[in-house]
Design an enzyme around this catalytic site. Structure first.
Site, PDB file in Angstrom:
ATOM      1  N   HIS A 245      24.639   2.029  15.762  1.00 34.17           N
ATOM      2  CA  HIS A 245      25.061   0.627  15.781  1.00 34.17           C
ATOM      3  C   HIS A 245      25.261   0.105  17.214  1.00 34.17           C
ATOM      4  O   HIS A 245      25.794  -0.994  17.409  1.00 34.17           O
ATOM      5  CB  HIS A 245      26.343   0.429  14.977  1.00 34.17           C
ATOM      6  CG  HIS A 245      26.120   0.396  13.494  1.00 34.17           C
ATOM      7  ND1 HIS A 245      25.449  -0.624  12.859  1.00 34.17           N
ATOM      8  CD2 HIS A 245      26.456   1.289  12.523  1.00 34.17           C
ATOM      9  CE1 HIS A 245      25.389  -0.380  11.558  1.00 34.17           C
ATOM     10  NE2 HIS A 245      25.996   0.783  11.331  1.00 34.17           N
TER      11      HIS A 245
ATOM     12  N   ASP B 142      24.926   7.999   8.226  1.00 33.64           N
ATOM     13  CA  ASP B 142      26.074   7.249   7.698  1.00 33.64           C
ATOM     14  C   ASP B 142      27.112   8.138   7.032  1.00 33.64           C
ATOM     15  O   ASP B 142      27.922   7.653   6.236  1.00 33.64           O
ATOM     16  CB  ASP B 142      25.587   6.205   6.685  1.00 33.64           C
ATOM     17  CG  ASP B 142      25.350   4.835   7.304  1.00 33.64           C
ATOM     18  OD1 ASP B 142      25.838   4.594   8.423  1.00 33.64           O
ATOM     19  OD2 ASP B 142      24.677   4.009   6.663  1.00 33.64           O
TER      20      ASP B 142
ATOM     21  N   LYS C  54      30.723   7.006   6.595  1.00 34.56           N
ATOM     22  CA  LYS C  54      31.141   5.994   5.618  1.00 34.56           C
ATOM     23  C   LYS C  54      31.929   6.617   4.465  1.00 34.56           C
ATOM     24  O   LYS C  54      32.619   5.897   3.734  1.00 34.56           O
ATOM     25  CB  LYS C  54      29.928   5.237   5.079  1.00 34.56           C
ATOM     26  CG  LYS C  54      29.426   4.166   6.034  1.00 34.56           C
ATOM     27  CD  LYS C  54      28.371   3.277   5.403  1.00 34.56           C
ATOM     28  CE  LYS C  54      27.987   2.154   6.364  1.00 34.56           C
ATOM     29  NZ  LYS C  54      26.902   1.301   5.803  1.00 34.56           N
TER      30      LYS C  54
END
Length: 463
Positions: free
Chosen positions: A368, A315, A318
């Site tokens: 994802h 991640d 992010k």
């Protein structure tokens, strides 16, 4: 991993993620490093100190993600734009007031904006101290976890102190401020103004803060450095990272072994998870679940070690998303969701340029995606998604369901499992999911056994 991997190139490449978090144009930390190294050499720092200064400036914003959510909460604004613009104010009361009025609650209701502005005007000093203290202490802590020297950590801790004692978080002044901090703050301001307004503006801004923000002798040293056209021309060179490394490490550099690489991935995961209160510990939990799933599936240790790094950094993109979107409690607009869907793309863009982590970038970019092609960002089909990515995806979904989120509380494990049951072969891989359930059952059995054992010896379980 090749022994030719050097710490300097790894840190230089990873600083890109910190630029994104601070809302700065990519390369801000690298350019600040170029400026700072020249100031350090001009004032006569020895080679070892120049080496430490290199790492300190590249990592000066290590703690920057830790106050992003609080900025959004207090100022009702986009934390990245706020941070970008805040670096241009000189701290004078008129500038500070204009900044607050122009950056607080512009998208909020009139009453919410009014209340936020009143609170900031009333408690501005304490708010600023809280935000900077959080960032500086967190950054210094992470630098030590990455095995950097106490000098590097202290430089980060004192980055926002000023020569005249009006800085934060401690208000130290003059020579009590570590020399690395003095150089880094000056270098940061130079890059911000040079990038946005040009060479002349950068010089004038630095001179205007001489004796207040900056040590007068250090400003003079910078003026000598800045008098050379080559200094400014090199800042624009696309190969600046390598130019700096050749300047600082002409004959030696620290090589990064597997253990050190694990430590760096683990420490940087803390930067990622500090971005939002709802992701505290997320990367480490996904790493843990991914490792247990892989072990259950018979993946060998050396491959699991590599997979753990991928899970820790999945991640990282992010850091490039505003907390006004990440932490939004209500339903995202289509535009906001489109921005959220860019974080795997950002992850790939960061990791593919870091030699040590380039091979894990596909996992970060694909976690994802769905087997039925309805995932994001590229809508890959099942035959385009490898098993490593499928493992991290299952771990990520399970943790997302069983942890608090802005829009809902954490789910019980049983409910999360019932939801994931419906996702098998459409969103998630059946083999990976079967391994996850086996792990959950084993952990549950161990927990039950532990409680029974404690009860037998008269020890009650504590929360």
């Amino acid at each position: 991993m090749s022994n030719s991997l050097h710490l300097s190139e790894l840190v230089s490449a990873i600083s890109t993620a910190l630029d994104m978090t601070e809302g700065q144009p990519i390369g801000h930390c690298v350019r600040s490093c170029w400026i700072g190294i020249h100031i350090g050499q001009e004032i006569g720092l020895r080679d070892q100190d120049i080496s430490d200064l290199y790492y300190m400036i590249l990592l000066k914003d290590l703690g920057c993600s830790s106050n992003a959510a609080r900025i959004c909460q207090l100022y009702l604004t986009d934390d990245q734009k706020f941070k970008h613009d805040f670096k241009k104010i000189n701290g004078s009361l008129p500038q500070a007031l204009r900044f607050v009025l122009s950056h607080t609650g512009l998208q909020a209701s009139l009453s919410e904006r009014f209340q936020a502005i009143i609170k900031i005007l009333q408690d501005g000093g304490e708010i600023a101290k809280e935000l900077i203290e959080t960032r500086c202490h967190r950054g210094a802590e992470i630098a030590l976890k990455m095995r950097f020297s106490q000098k590097v950590a202290e430089g980060i801790l004192n980055l926002d102190e000023r020569w005249n004692g009006t800085g934060l978080p401690s208000g130290v002044s003059g020579d009590d401020i570590p020399v690395f901090s003095r150089i880094a703050l000056l270098s940061q301001v130079v890059d911000v103004f040079h990038t946005s307004e040009g060479r002349h503006a950068a010089l004038e801004e630095v001179k205007s803060r001489s004796g207040t923000w900056f040590e007068p002798d250090m400003v003079k040293a910078f003026e000598k450095v800045a008098s050379k056209d080559e200094f400014w021309e090199t800042i624009k060179d696309p190969d600046l990272e390598n130019i700096i490394q050749d300047l600082v490490f002409p004959t030696h550099d620290i090589t990064v072994d597997e253990d050190y690489l694990d430590d760096i991935a683990s420490a940087f995961a803390k930067v990622i998870d500090a971005k939002s209160p709802f992701t505290h510990g997320h990367s480490e939990r996904v790493m843990g679940y991914s490792d247990l799933i892989a072990q259950q599936m018979g993946v060998p240790y050396h491959k699991r070690r590599w997979l753990r790094r991928a899970a820790l950094l999945h991640d990282i993109g992010k850091l490039g998303i505003s907390n006004s979107i990440l932490d939004k409690p209500g339903k995202l607009t289509d535009e906001e969701f489109a921005i959220i869907k860019m974080h795997p793309v950002f992850s790939v863009n960061i990791l593919k340029n870091i030699i040590a982590f380039a091979d894990i970038s596909p996992i970060a970019g694909g976690h994802h995606e769905r087997l039925d092609g309805k995932g994001y960002p590229h809508g890959l089909n099942d035959n385009e998604i490898d098993m490593d990515t499928r493992i991290v995806t299952v771990a990520d979904i399970f943790d997302a369901l069983t942890a608090d989120r802005p829009y809902r509380a954490a789910m019980p494990v049983e409910k999360a499992i019932s939801i994931m049951d419906e996702m098998v072969d459409s969103a998630i891989d059946s083999q990976c999911y079967k391994a996850l359930k086996s792990v959950i059952q084993e952990v549950s059995a161990l927990n039950t056994s532990l409680q029974e054992t404690l009860a037998k010896v008269g020890i009650k379980e504590t929360a």
